[in-house]
Motif scaffolding. Structure first.
Motif, PDB file in Angstrom:
ATOM      1  N   GLU A  49       0.844  -1.206   0.000  1.00  0.00           N
ATOM      2  CA  GLU A  49       0.000   0.000   0.000  1.00  0.00           C
ATOM      3  C   GLU A  49       0.875   1.250   0.000  1.00  0.00           C
ATOM      4  O   GLU A  49       0.577   2.238  -0.681  1.00  0.00           O
ATOM      5  N   LYS A  55       0.345  -8.634   5.622  1.00  0.00           N
ATOM      6  CA  LYS A  55      -0.627  -9.352   4.782  1.00  0.00           C
ATOM      7  C   LYS A  55      -0.303 -10.843   4.690  1.00  0.00           C
ATOM      8  O   LYS A  55      -0.938 -11.583   3.936  1.00  0.00           O
ATOM      9  N   MET A  76       2.513 -16.850  -2.640  1.00  0.00           N
ATOM     10  CA  MET A  76       1.238 -16.428  -2.050  1.00  0.00           C
ATOM     11  C   MET A  76       1.274 -16.367  -0.524  1.00  0.00           C
ATOM     12  O   MET A  76       0.302 -15.963   0.108  1.00  0.00           O
ATOM     13  N   ALA A 114      -3.419 -11.955  -9.006  1.00  0.00           N
ATOM     14  CA  ALA A 114      -4.424 -12.432  -8.037  1.00  0.00           C
ATOM     15  C   ALA A 114      -4.058 -11.969  -6.627  1.00  0.00           C
ATOM     16  O   ALA A 114      -4.917 -11.543  -5.846  1.00  0.00           O
ATOM     17  N   ILE A 115      -2.757 -12.031  -6.288  1.00  0.00           N
ATOM     18  CA  ILE A 115      -2.288 -11.563  -4.969  1.00  0.00           C
ATOM     19  C   ILE A 115      -2.566 -10.066  -4.819  1.00  0.00           C
ATOM     20  O   ILE A 115      -3.107  -9.606  -3.808  1.00  0.00           O
ATOM     21  N   SER A 126      -4.673  -8.192  -6.322  1.00  0.00           N
ATOM     22  CA  SER A 126      -6.091  -7.806  -6.340  1.00  0.00           C
ATOM     23  C   SER A 126      -6.719  -7.837  -4.944  1.00  0.00           C
ATOM     24  O   SER A 126      -7.766  -7.241  -4.706  1.00  0.00           O
ATOM     25  N   LYS A 127      -6.038  -8.545  -4.029  1.00  0.00           N
ATOM     26  CA  LYS A 127      -6.578  -8.669  -2.660  1.00  0.00           C
ATOM     27  C   LYS A 127      -5.960  -7.649  -1.703  1.00  0.00           C
ATOM     28  O   LYS A 127      -6.233  -7.664  -0.510  1.00  0.00           O
ATOM     29  N   ILE A 128      -5.060  -6.823  -2.213  1.00  0.00           N
ATOM     30  CA  ILE A 128      -4.344  -5.880  -1.325  1.00  0.00           C
ATOM     31  C   ILE A 128      -4.935  -4.482  -1.460  1.00  0.00           C
ATOM     32  O   ILE A 128      -5.244  -4.041  -2.540  1.00  0.00           O
TER      33      ILE A 128
END
Length: 271
Positions: A66, A101, A150, A266-267, A269-271
């Motif tokens: 972030e 995370k 992951m 994919a990783i 997109s979840k952050i």
């Protein structure tokens, strides 16, 4: 001609020494680190040592994606044109294995962070006349485990580091194909250079840090490499300077690269 150059992880080691050498040549430099106090101190030090006042600092903890995205937004606004990006920030030894995370910090700092940053500021890089991206790989390259990437499994620090560097190299080759107007080169600057990271990891060094600095400056600026996008430069291969050499076979495997990027996105997109 003065260029605008951004080097990540440039408050120590070959990143800092490369920034100094380029600053002495009169280029506009952006140095990056995770500590605001240290970045400010290094900017002042480089200004004095290089007699170049055109040096600015950027702060972001690369273990926090972030924070990397926030830095990218700042760069998009503040640095409209970037001639050269040197993705140098890297970590081998770390007290905390995972970030908040649950991702391995080596994977984050060495691969995911530069992936996020670079993709976010591609438009600024493309504003340059002959842009370059120099990605710091390593002689250590190992097949990437999806589970390790992951954060579902942990591996040894040596293995995870090598996986992160192969992931970075695979993506470098992909980026070179996707962006034909940008020269993208992956480089092993030299194994066990005399830097803080090598000392912390192995307690010894094989070569002076300058060996790595010289090749980074060369790859960033020399016209000799304008047709070498999508290649891997191995600075262990020669003395004083290496040459282009094959990376790990997986770096040339289109299916493995496709899988890597699919898992990466994919990783993210979840952050």
């Amino acid at each position: 001609m003065s260029k605008t150059i951004l080097i990540t992880g440039s408050t120590d080691g070959i990143g800092k020494l490369t920034a100094l050498k380029l600053a002495k040549q009169g280029h506009a430099m952006y140095v990056h680190g995770r500590s605001e106090a240290k970045v400010s101190a290094v900017v002042s030090e480089l200004k004095e040592a290089s007699n170049n006042q055109n040096i600015k600092g950027l702060v972001a903890d690369f273990s926090n994606l972030e924070a990397v995205s926030k830095l990218a937004e700042q760069i998009k606004t503040d640095i409209p044109k970037i001639d050269i990006l040197i993705n140098n920030a890297g970590i081998f030894k770390t007290k905390d294995v995972q970030n908040k995370k649950g991702l391995d910090i080596r994977m984050v700092v060495n691969y995911l962070a530069p992936y996020v940053l670079t993709n976010a500021i591609l438009a600024n890089i493309k504003n340059a006349e002959a842009p370059r991206i120099i990605n710091l790989s390593s002689a250590a390259q190992a097949p990437v485990s999806e589970a390790v990437l992951m954060g579902k499994e942990q591996d040894s620090q040596n293995s995870t580091y090598a996986q992160s560097k192969l992931a970075f190299t695979m993506w470098s080759f992909h980026l070179a194909k996707q962006e034909p107007k940008i020269i993208v080169i992956a480089v092993n600057p030299g194994s066990l250079l005399n830097t803080k990271m090598a000392k912390e990891a192995y307690g010894q060094h094989w070569s002076p840090a300058e060996k790595g600095v010289d090749v980074l400056v060369d790859l960033a600026l020399s016209d000799d490499y304008k047709n070498d996008s999508g290649k891997y430069f191995d600075n262990d291969k020669g003395d004083p300077k290496g040459y282009f050499s094959p990376a790990h076979p997986n770096a040339y495997d289109a299916e493995k690269i496709r899988t890597l990027l699919s898992v990466t996105n994919a990783i993210l997109s979840k952050i």
